[in-house]
Motif scaffolding. Structure first.
Motif, PDB file in Angstrom:
ATOM      1  N   LYS A  63       6.403   0.316   1.719  1.00 21.29           N
ATOM      2  CA  LYS A  63       6.843  -0.228   3.225  1.00 21.29           C
ATOM      3  C   LYS A  63       5.841  -0.638   4.114  1.00 21.29           C
ATOM      4  CE  LYS A  63       9.820   1.115   7.162  1.00 21.29           C
ATOM      5  NZ  LYS A  63      10.694   1.955   7.617  1.00 21.29           N
ATOM      6  N   GLN A  64       4.687   0.202   3.888  1.00 20.87           N
ATOM      7  CA  GLN A  64       3.659   0.180   5.135  1.00 20.87           C
ATOM      8  C   GLN A  64       2.641  -0.624   4.427  1.00 20.87           C
ATOM      9  OE1 GLN A  64       3.435   1.877   7.783  1.00 20.87           O
ATOM     10  NE2 GLN A  64       1.701   0.763   8.444  1.00 20.87           N
ATOM     11  N   THR A  65       2.221  -0.815   3.064  1.00 20.17           N
ATOM     12  CA  THR A  65       1.124  -1.526   2.524  1.00 20.17           C
ATOM     13  C   THR A  65       1.686  -2.931   2.096  1.00 20.17           C
ATOM     14  OG1 THR A  65       1.288  -0.502   0.343  1.00 20.17           O
ATOM     15  CG2 THR A  65      -0.240   0.391   2.175  1.00 20.17           C
ATOM     16  N   GLY A  66       3.157  -3.054   1.716  1.00 20.11           N
ATOM     17  CA  GLY A  66       3.612  -3.991   0.644  1.00 20.11           C
ATOM     18  C   GLY A  66       3.101  -4.028  -0.679  1.00 20.11           C
ATOM     19  N   GLN A  67       2.652  -2.839  -1.158  1.00 21.09           N
ATOM     20  CA  GLN A  67       2.272  -2.626  -2.455  1.00 21.09           C
ATOM     21  C   GLN A  67       2.720  -1.357  -2.812  1.00 21.09           C
ATOM     22  OE1 GLN A  67      -2.200  -3.101  -1.838  1.00 21.09           O
ATOM     23  NE2 GLN A  67      -2.076  -4.813  -3.117  1.00 21.09           N
ATOM     24  N   GLY A  68       2.917  -1.069  -4.245  1.00 20.00           N
ATOM     25  CA  GLY A  68       3.278   0.272  -4.706  1.00 20.00           C
ATOM     26  C   GLY A  68       1.834   1.027  -4.611  1.00 20.00           C
TER      27      GLY A  68
END
Length: 131
Positions: A63-68
């Motif tokens: 959610k915060q970084t847009g990446q796993g």
């Protein structure tokens, strides 16, 4: 009504505090990863260290970084590898280890996936640009 109003305000306040705490925790986790990416990092270990459920941490991270988590970690490592390839004469295998990859072939695969070329080609392209 007064008690109900107080309860509603308290619930809103607690919700805001929880959201701030989540953001603060994920911010601290990201800072930690940015600082320690050269070391062996696992989401489960971070979750334990930061006292949060690993599945939930993974969700917050995305959610915060847009990446796993793994995507973010590999991207961070590859960015550092690109920098080392540009400014050092280290061997590809040494760079892989320095940025946190224990397996050179895995590093090369991830590098090619993210950058579009293998590390040796990237290094040679940048060497030619500097001349």
């Amino acid at each position: 009504r007064y008690v109900q109003s107080l309860c509603e305000r308290a619930a809103v306040y607690l919700s805001e505090l929880e959201q701030q705490n989540e953001q603060n925790t994920i911010y601290k986790v990201i800072q930690y990863v940015d600082r320690e990416f050269r070391n062996k990092l696992k989401l489960q270990d971070l979750a334990q260290q930061f006292h949060i459920n690993s599945t939930y941490l993974g969700q917050l991270f995305r959610k915060q970084t847009g990446q796993g988590f793994s995507e973010y970690l590999n991207a961070k490592r590859i960015e550092e590898a690109k920098s080392l390839l540009k400014r050092t004469q280290l061997k590809i295998s040494d760079i892989a280890v320095q940025v946190g990859f224990s397996n050179t072939d895995y590093f090369i695969d991830k590098f090619k996936l993210l950058v579009g070329v293998v590390p040796s080609v990237y290094k040679n392209e940048n060497k030619n640009q500097q001349l």
